[in-house]
Design a protein around this motif. Structure first.
Motif, PDB file in Angstrom:
ATOM      1  N   ILE A  84       0.839  -1.304  -0.071  1.00 52.73           N
ATOM      2  CA  ILE A  84       0.121   0.019  -0.130  1.00 52.73           C
ATOM      3  C   ILE A  84       0.893   1.290  -0.109  1.00 52.73           C
ATOM      4  O   ILE A  84       1.712   1.273   0.671  1.00 52.73           O
ATOM      5  CB  ILE A  84      -1.062   0.044   1.350  1.00 52.73           C
ATOM      6  N   VAL A  85       0.762   2.222  -1.105  1.00 50.34           N
ATOM      7  CA  VAL A  85       1.415   3.357  -1.147  1.00 50.34           C
ATOM      8  C   VAL A  85       0.551   4.451  -0.580  1.00 50.34           C
ATOM      9  O   VAL A  85      -0.611   4.903  -1.275  1.00 50.34           O
ATOM     10  CB  VAL A  85       1.966   3.562  -2.457  1.00 50.34           C
ATOM     11  N   ARG A  86       0.685   4.947   0.471  1.00 51.82           N
ATOM     12  CA  ARG A  86      -0.132   5.944   1.151  1.00 51.82           C
ATOM     13  C   ARG A  86       0.390   7.247   0.838  1.00 51.82           C
ATOM     14  O   ARG A  86       1.417   7.540   1.368  1.00 51.82           O
ATOM     15  CB  ARG A  86      -0.286   5.639   2.822  1.00 51.82           C
ATOM     16  N   ILE A  87      -0.508   8.328   0.107  1.00 53.10           N
ATOM     17  CA  ILE A  87      -0.027   9.254  -0.285  1.00 53.10           C
ATOM     18  C   ILE A  87      -0.812  10.304   0.067  1.00 53.10           C
ATOM     19  O   ILE A  87      -1.925  10.567   0.372  1.00 53.10           O
ATOM     20  CB  ILE A  87      -0.197   9.407  -1.783  1.00 53.10           C
ATOM     21  N   ASN A  88       0.114  11.567   0.499  1.00 54.21           N
ATOM     22  CA  ASN A  88      -0.528  12.831   1.206  1.00 54.21           C
ATOM     23  C   ASN A  88       0.473  13.854   0.621  1.00 54.21           C
ATOM     24  O   ASN A  88       1.521  14.387   1.440  1.00 54.21           O
ATOM     25  CB  ASN A  88      -0.845  12.812   2.494  1.00 54.21           C
ATOM     26  N   THR A 113       0.397  -3.529  -6.114  1.00 58.14           N
ATOM     27  CA  THR A 113       0.651  -2.388  -5.647  1.00 58.14           C
ATOM     28  C   THR A 113      -0.727  -1.587  -5.587  1.00 58.14           C
ATOM     29  O   THR A 113      -1.390  -1.672  -6.571  1.00 58.14           O
ATOM     30  CB  THR A 113       1.670  -1.623  -5.936  1.00 58.14           C
ATOM     31  N   VAL A 114      -1.083  -0.864  -4.578  1.00 58.04           N
ATOM     32  CA  VAL A 114      -2.200  -0.184  -4.512  1.00 58.04           C
ATOM     33  C   VAL A 114      -1.945   1.234  -3.804  1.00 58.04           C
ATOM     34  O   VAL A 114      -1.386   1.221  -2.724  1.00 58.04           O
ATOM     35  CB  VAL A 114      -3.473  -0.684  -3.761  1.00 58.04           C
ATOM     36  N   ALA A 115      -2.194   2.366  -4.497  1.00 60.90           N
ATOM     37  CA  ALA A 115      -1.952   3.713  -4.023  1.00 60.90           C
ATOM     38  C   ALA A 115      -3.514   4.172  -3.304  1.00 60.90           C
ATOM     39  O   ALA A 115      -4.468   3.855  -3.639  1.00 60.90           O
ATOM     40  CB  ALA A 115      -1.640   4.677  -5.292  1.00 60.90           C
ATOM     41  N   PHE A 116      -3.206   4.612  -2.122  1.00 60.36           N
ATOM     42  CA  PHE A 116      -4.174   5.340  -1.196  1.00 60.36           C
ATOM     43  C   PHE A 116      -3.986   6.575  -1.029  1.00 60.36           C
ATOM     44  O   PHE A 116      -3.090   7.004  -0.256  1.00 60.36           O
ATOM     45  CB  PHE A 116      -4.435   4.653   0.076  1.00 60.36           C
ATOM     46  N   ILE A 117      -4.929   7.486  -1.829  1.00 60.83           N
ATOM     47  CA  ILE A 117      -4.684   8.957  -1.641  1.00 60.83           C
ATOM     48  C   ILE A 117      -5.434   9.489  -0.308  1.00 60.83           C
ATOM     49  O   ILE A 117      -6.821   9.575  -0.596  1.00 60.83           O
ATOM     50  CB  ILE A 117      -5.110   9.976  -3.013  1.00 60.83           C
ATOM     51  N   ASP A 118      -4.597   9.719   0.700  1.00 63.21           N
ATOM     52  CA  ASP A 118      -5.503  10.070   1.937  1.00 63.21           C
ATOM     53  C   ASP A 118      -5.706  11.436   1.971  1.00 63.21           C
ATOM     54  O   ASP A 118      -6.913  11.690   2.848  1.00 63.21           O
ATOM     55  CB  ASP A 118      -4.283   9.776   2.970  1.00 63.21           C
ATOM     56  N   GLY A 119      -5.175  12.488   1.378  1.00 59.92           N
ATOM     57  CA  GLY A 119      -5.674  13.733   1.318  1.00 59.92           C
ATOM     58  C   GLY A 119      -5.572  14.522   0.104  1.00 59.92           C
ATOM     59  O   GLY A 119      -6.183  15.259  -0.223  1.00 59.92           O
ATOM     60  N   GLY A 121      -3.072  14.303  -3.473  1.00 65.99           N
ATOM     61  CA  GLY A 121      -1.942  13.539  -4.384  1.00 65.99           C
ATOM     62  C   GLY A 121      -2.125  14.182  -5.750  1.00 65.99           C
ATOM     63  O   GLY A 121      -2.958  13.943  -6.751  1.00 65.99           O
ATOM     64  N   ALA A 122      -1.349  15.137  -5.650  1.00 60.23           N
ATOM     65  CA  ALA A 122      -1.212  16.241  -6.786  1.00 60.23           C
ATOM     66  C   ALA A 122       0.267  16.047  -7.597  1.00 60.23           C
ATOM     67  O   ALA A 122       1.165  15.899  -6.990  1.00 60.23           O
ATOM     68  CB  ALA A 122      -1.582  17.600  -6.473  1.00 60.23           C
ATOM     69  N   SER A 123       0.203  16.455  -8.788  1.00 59.04           N
ATOM     70  CA  SER A 123       1.314  16.833  -9.609  1.00 59.04           C
ATOM     71  C   SER A 123       1.960  15.318  -9.598  1.00 59.04           C
ATOM     72  O   SER A 123       1.858  14.190  -9.692  1.00 59.04           O
ATOM     73  CB  SER A 123       1.881  17.751  -9.355  1.00 59.04           C
ATOM     74  N   ALA A 124       3.317  15.548  -8.875  1.00 61.74           N
ATOM     75  CA  ALA A 124       4.406  14.554  -9.068  1.00 61.74           C
ATOM     76  C   ALA A 124       3.799  13.361  -8.211  1.00 61.74           C
ATOM     77  O   ALA A 124       4.140  12.243  -8.224  1.00 61.74           O
ATOM     78  CB  ALA A 124       5.571  14.965  -8.496  1.00 61.74           C
ATOM     79  N   ALA A 125       3.112  13.649  -7.196  1.00 58.83           N
ATOM     80  CA  ALA A 125       2.404  12.795  -6.276  1.00 58.83           C
ATOM     81  C   ALA A 125       1.695  11.888  -7.016  1.00 58.83           C
ATOM     82  O   ALA A 125       1.326  10.883  -6.841  1.00 58.83           O
ATOM     83  CB  ALA A 125       1.911  13.308  -4.847  1.00 58.83           C
ATOM     84  N   TYR A 126       0.765  12.557  -7.908  1.00 60.05           N
ATOM     85  CA  TYR A 126      -0.111  11.755  -8.753  1.00 60.05           C
ATOM     86  C   TYR A 126       0.596  10.780  -9.586  1.00 60.05           C
ATOM     87  O   TYR A 126       0.171   9.600 -10.028  1.00 60.05           O
ATOM     88  CB  TYR A 126      -1.171  12.480  -9.316  1.00 60.05           C
ATOM     89  N   MET A 127       1.730  11.503 -10.246  1.00 54.29           N
ATOM     90  CA  MET A 127       2.562  10.638 -11.154  1.00 54.29           C
ATOM     91  C   MET A 127       2.936   9.446 -10.427  1.00 54.29           C
ATOM     92  O   MET A 127       3.061   8.385 -11.043  1.00 54.29           O
ATOM     93  CB  MET A 127       3.753  11.590 -11.584  1.00 54.29           C
TER      94      MET A 127
END
Length: 318
Positions: A84-88, A113-119, A121-127
């Protein structure tokens, strides 16, 4: 003679006992140091030894990714059965986002793998998110901001006002242009725009390929704006709305036993050149006195302040 012989034998026995105790004491000290190091450093051979789901946290500004890429390799070789890749994160440097994307695609070849956008997840983080196999976001999360930016201050009018000029000898007109000390020439602006547009085109192609967009669908999401999780789902920027449990459920869709596995945090090793043990030690101490959020902030703090970074950035901030 008998007494002397007995004394000699006793001395030899005592020396042997002392030698044994010295060896045991040395081994005890070595094991203690190793355990203490692993307790402070976080990721260790003593941890993550049984099947589990690995959790990676991508928080804050996306900069140099050397530590995360090493972490991905460690997870690939571990007993983790899913990630799990937790992204904020608002994003950061475009090259940092590219490194995350490439690293996560490589990791995805060996682990689901699964991404979890917690708050956020923009630009390079969405990448980075599109580098995983599946994307989950909260309904109120902010997602997207697909674009590339380069900014530079221009203080030429201020310098004119105070009567200061900056002179330079250049090998060609576009060397070190724009410089911020003189008005930007049309040629310099066009050269810089070509660099931005080239990278922007690459970013869009990456999203188009990973999210299976047609040209019209891509155009609707790639003008630099952000979207809520609900909007992102409708626009196919993400696969599901939900929380971390939703991400775990997806991992267990084809392998139901994964749902019962524990989730274990994998913390990236510090790459700071100054006192890395102090950094990890402070984070470990904060965790163990009930200040987990402070520990996360210490670990995720960028090695280089964002304001000191040059080059192309993919970042969102109001």
């Amino acid at each position: 003679m008998s007494l002397e012989t007995d004394l000699l034998v006793d001395r030899r026995v005592l020396r042997r006992k002392l030698s044994v105790w010295r060896v045991l004491a040395f081994l005890f000290l070595a094991v203690t140091l190793v355990v203490a190091y692993f307790a402070i450093a976080g990721n260790s051979a003593l941890q993550h030894r049984s099947p589990h789901i690995a959790r990676i946290k991508l928080d804050g500004f996306v900069g140099d990714q050397t530590a995360n890429l090493k972490l991905f390799d460690q997870i690939a070789a571990s007993q983790a059965e899913g990630v799990i890749v937790r992204i904020n994160s608002p994003g950061g440097t475009t090259s940092g986002g590219e490194a995350l994307y490439d690293g996560l695609r490589k990791l995805s070849a060996s682990k689901p793998t699964v991404a979890f956008i917690d708050g956020l997840g923009a630009s390079a983080a969405y990448m980075a998110a599109v580098g995983t196999d599946h994307i989950v976001a909260r309904r109120s999360a902010l997602v997207g901001s697909i674009g590339v930016l380069v900014q530079y201050p221009n203080v030429s009018k201020l310098l004119d006002t105070i009567g200061v000029s900056v002179e330079a000898v250049k090998s060609s007109p576009l060397k070190a242009a724009p410089d911020g000390f003189t008005p930007t020439s049309p040629e310099a602006r066009a050269a810089l725009a070509s660099v931005v547009n080239d990278t922007y085109g690459w970013f869009k192609d990456l999203v188009k390929d990973r999210r299976k967009f047609d040209d019209a669908g891509l155009a609707a999401v790639s003008d630099g704006r952000i979207f809520t999780g609900k909007q992102a789902l409708d626009l196919k920027l993400i696969d599901e709305m939900g929380d971390e449990a939703t991400a775990i459920a997806w991992l267990g869709k084809d392998k139901p036993r994964l749902k019962a596995l524990p989730v274990e945090d994998w913390d990236k090793p510090s790459t700071s050149s100054s006192f890395p043990f102090a950094r990890t030690g402070l984070a470990w101490l904060a965790d163990n006195v009930g200040l987990a959020s402070l520990g996360d902030a210490i670990r995720s703090a960028p090695e280089t302040p964002p304001g000191a970074l040059d080059g192309l950035v993919s970042v969102w901030h109001p």
